[in-house]
Design a protein around this motif. Sequence first.
Motif, short mmCIF file in Angstrom:
data_model
loop_
_atom_site.label_atom_id
_atom_site.label_comp_id
_atom_site.label_asym_id
_atom_site.label_seq_id
_atom_site.Cartn_x
_atom_site.Cartn_y
_atom_site.Cartn_z
N GLY A 265 -5.50 0.27 4.07
CA GLY A 265 -5.73 0.27 2.69
C GLY A 265 -5.01 1.39 2.37
N MET A 266 -5.23 2.59 2.92
CA MET A 266 -4.42 3.81 2.64
C MET A 266 -3.00 3.79 2.69
N PHE A 267 -2.64 2.82 3.81
CA PHE A 267 -1.03 2.72 4.11
C PHE A 267 -0.61 1.88 2.69
N PHE A 268 -1.19 0.99 2.53
CA PHE A 268 -0.90 0.09 1.16
C PHE A 268 -0.83 0.81 -0.24
N VAL A 269 -1.69 1.66 -0.29
CA VAL A 269 -1.80 2.60 -1.32
C VAL A 269 -0.46 3.71 -1.39
N ILE A 270 -0.53 4.31 -0.41
CA ILE A 270 0.66 5.58 -0.19
C ILE A 270 1.95 4.78 -0.14
#
Length: 582
Positions: A207-212
Amino acid sequence: MDSSHQPSVDEKRSVRAGGRPEDRDEIVAAVENGVVVNASGYRDQLDRQYSLLGLAGIAITIDNAWIALGSSISVSILNGGPPGLIFGLIVAVFYYSFIGAGLAELASAIPTAGGVYHWATIAGGPKYGRILGFFTGWINFYGWMFDLAALMQITANICISMYSVYHQTTYTYEPWQVYITYLLVLWLSTAVVIFANRVIPHTQKIGMFFVIVGGIITIIVISAMPKRHASDYFVWKSFTENNLTGWPGGLAFLLGVLNGAFTVGTPDAITHMAEELPHPKKDLPKAIGLQIGLGFLYAFCFAIALCYAITDLDALQGGFNTYPLANIYAQATAHADGTTNHGATFGLLFIILCSSLLCCVGTVLANSRIYWALARDNAVPLSPLFSRVNETLSCPIPATLFVATIASALGAIPLGSPTAFLNLTGSFIILTTTSYAIPFAANILTRRRYLPSAPGSFRLGKFGTPINILAVLFIVLFNALFCFPYDYPTTTESMNYNSVILVGVVALTALWWVVHARRNYPGPRVMALYIHGGDITGERVQVSEGVEAPGSGLEQEGYGGVGVFREKPQEKKKGSDGGILP
């Protein structure tokens, strides 16, 4: 602790979950009949499986800042258009920085799954802590339930928007379609939390990958693809002509800050994961700072790129319960002849969908931990049921199912109200910030007397009181504003019911206090660990009905029939931060 102490099974379990033997003071608050208990006064029942990276992942994913800003743009698009959106975000981040600093200090000092519920209990002291904590815990829980409902509404609207991209000529929007999608997403997220809890740290990193990364890709695409961009005047100076609320300009702007508040308004989410961290005192303040800082950076850049991509503002003003971001994407990626670029629009929405689905999982997780923490202390109906934990799955299953059931009911509100999404977002902000203000105000009034003096790695020191005061003042100001009608003159259909919801939540909590808690709720166990009557000279101090806490020494404390032992401060191993004595 004594160097000759032999680790119990629970200590070894914590060590296997990521902690080192030399770091036991991060998670060990006391020893109860030979069993290690954590900062909340209970033995660990959940795996301490979140590293700093995993915690940062869940913090950034739950916050989902740039996506939250774009997805809730209907909240402020009438309050001055692009200038209201951008400058409202700056104001919201400014006042949430004071809130985040105060929460970070409390989380570092008292790292429990109860979060603000436990902090208000301790800050209120032996006389008022029990009732303050009870009301704070319930208000915080209700606030997060409204956030969960708003998030599910957003995710369901994304799914519907993705379908409509390829069916624009045949599809007709209906609220019931959103609700069915809402239920599917909600119960899918609940199933993941229950049956795949141990993989959630990894999903939140995704999820952090998709956000960043997804955020960078999206900002580049909506900046580079438009065949024409909005003017500088439209983006930065067109507030007056785009204020369609009927309110005067300054008031309309302040009311629109709700969109910015919803964007960064989740600073306490990860504090409820404290009992799943091997290093909560050090990691929680870092993650809160990262959440607010990185969230603002991405949301600000995204807001500017988004506003320059708007070519038809009227197309975005279709109602508070709709999803105008899809229209902005369609405008930004349109072909030279003005026709929709279906692939590009769908792809941008897909990035948001992936991140939002993982955000849904993280939010169900956080909400279940809040209710479970209340249930452990007999603060909810059927506490013996909802306090149960399936240690094989590392999940409080009854509490998780209860959260999903209540969220299912809240999701039906948009079926009958055209301003339901505004009520969901507004109630989330008002209720959660009210729950933050209570421990802050208690700290101010008691002159921070009950805040442990060795809180860990983060302490505000002499700035603590001024920061707490500013946080409380901002919360009072904006919560009052967020209760104003959305437009003027108002109607029954467009009325703002946030104030009614706040009063209703307080009234329900007061009723439950009178019916049950006044006689049957002893207060959380943290009272016996942290409240010592203002000194540590050994005097016994009444902390709630039938509960006494000795001031020092390795003594047994009578707490609801449970023997809790605490070490003498002078016997602490050199270099230990302890965390249980002021």
